[in-house]
Design an enzyme around this catalytic site. Structure first.
Site, PDB file in Angstrom:
ATOM      1  N   CYS A   4       0.832  -1.195   0.000  1.00 39.75           N
ATOM      2  CA  CYS A   4       0.000   0.000   0.000  1.00 39.75           C
ATOM      3  C   CYS A   4       0.875   1.257   0.000  1.00 39.75           C
ATOM      4  O   CYS A   4       1.599   1.474  -0.957  1.00 39.75           O
ATOM      5  CB  CYS A   4      -1.001  -0.035   1.149  1.00 39.75           C
ATOM      6  N   HIS A  61      -3.617  -4.454  -0.222  1.00 42.80           N
ATOM      7  CA  HIS A  61      -3.123  -5.016   1.032  1.00 42.80           C
ATOM      8  C   HIS A  61      -3.040  -6.537   0.904  1.00 42.80           C
ATOM      9  O   HIS A  61      -4.049  -7.230   1.010  1.00 42.80           O
ATOM     10  CB  HIS A  61      -4.057  -4.641   2.191  1.00 42.80           C
ATOM     11  N   GLU A  69      -1.925  -8.531   3.032  1.00 47.24           N
ATOM     12  CA  GLU A  69      -2.278  -9.150   4.316  1.00 47.24           C
ATOM     13  C   GLU A  69      -3.781  -9.240   4.523  1.00 47.24           C
ATOM     14  O   GLU A  69      -4.241  -9.949   5.431  1.00 47.24           O
ATOM     15  CB  GLU A  69      -1.606  -8.395   5.472  1.00 47.24           C
TER      16      GLU A  69
END
Length: 220
Positions: free
Chosen positions: A91, A194, A196
């Site tokens: 990001c 993102h 994650e």
């Protein structure tokens, strides 16, 4: 005994550190890679790491200021990547790879990726772009191996990379036009989305990153 891969998640008060570290550890576990994941702001740890991950959320200028405020951290990061350590920005961590950002004034980036982080232009669409969007893979790359057809990433951003050359782009996403989603230059790469938060797609990209052996170092 197999030596663990040392993964440094860089701590500069940039947010999302714990979730990025957990995702990296999970990706290593799922792919059978012995890994030691550490959240750190230690220049020494950065220089000794086998892999570097720079998460980020918020404004470009704030993240750049946070990184500069950690004594020796940015210099260690620049030295490690110049020496060939694989790097993944997430990001705003990816945005910092660009030449400059225009959010809250003009702020220099690392200059690893040509282009500027500028306000998105998406007429008729809500900003920030928030949610799942399809990744359009523009060229083969080890980081995107095994993603299958129509992979999706989770995006949250209202600024994006503009003016980068096609050879830098690994994937784009469509939001009022093509938006850079994955970029790479030698041993440094980044995802606008993102990883994650991107479930199996994100874990696969992270696993690919841990196994990645770049054949070149980043070049200006």
């Amino acid at each position: 005994m197999t030596q663990s891969l040392s993964i440094a998640v860089i701590d500069y008060d940039g947010g999302n550190l714990a979730s990025a570290a957990r995702a990296a550890a999970r990706a290593a576990e799922l792919s059978g890679i012995a890994a030691d994941v550490t959240i750190t702001n230690s220049p020494k740890a950065v220089l000794q790491a086998d892999r570097l991950i720079l998460p980020g959320q918020g404004a470009f200028a704030d993240c750049a200021q946070g990184l500069n405020a950690q004594p020796g951290l940015k210099d260690a990061l620049l030295t490690a990547t110049r020496n060939g350590t694989p790097f993944l920005g997430i990001c705003v961590g990816m945005q910092l790879m660009a030449e400059q950002g225009l959010e809250h004034g003009t702020t220099p980036g690392f200059g690893w990726i040509k282009g500027t982080i500028a306000p998105m232009e998406a007429p008729g669409l809500r900003l920030p772009q928030m949610g799942w969007n399809e990744l359009n893979l523009t060229q083969p790359h080890p980081l995107t191996d095994g993603l299958g057809t129509a992979p999706h990433g989770y995006f949250v951003h209202s600024y994006a990379l503009q003016g980068t050359p096609p050879e830098t782009l690994i994937a784009t996403t469509d939001y009022g036009g093509a938006v850079p989603a994955i970029v790479c230059n030698g041993n440094v790469a980044g995802t606008q989305f993102h990883v994650e938060k991107s479930q199996t797609v994100g874990l696969r990209i992270l696993a690919n990153f841990l196994a990645w052996q770049p054949d070149a170092r980043w070049a200006a």
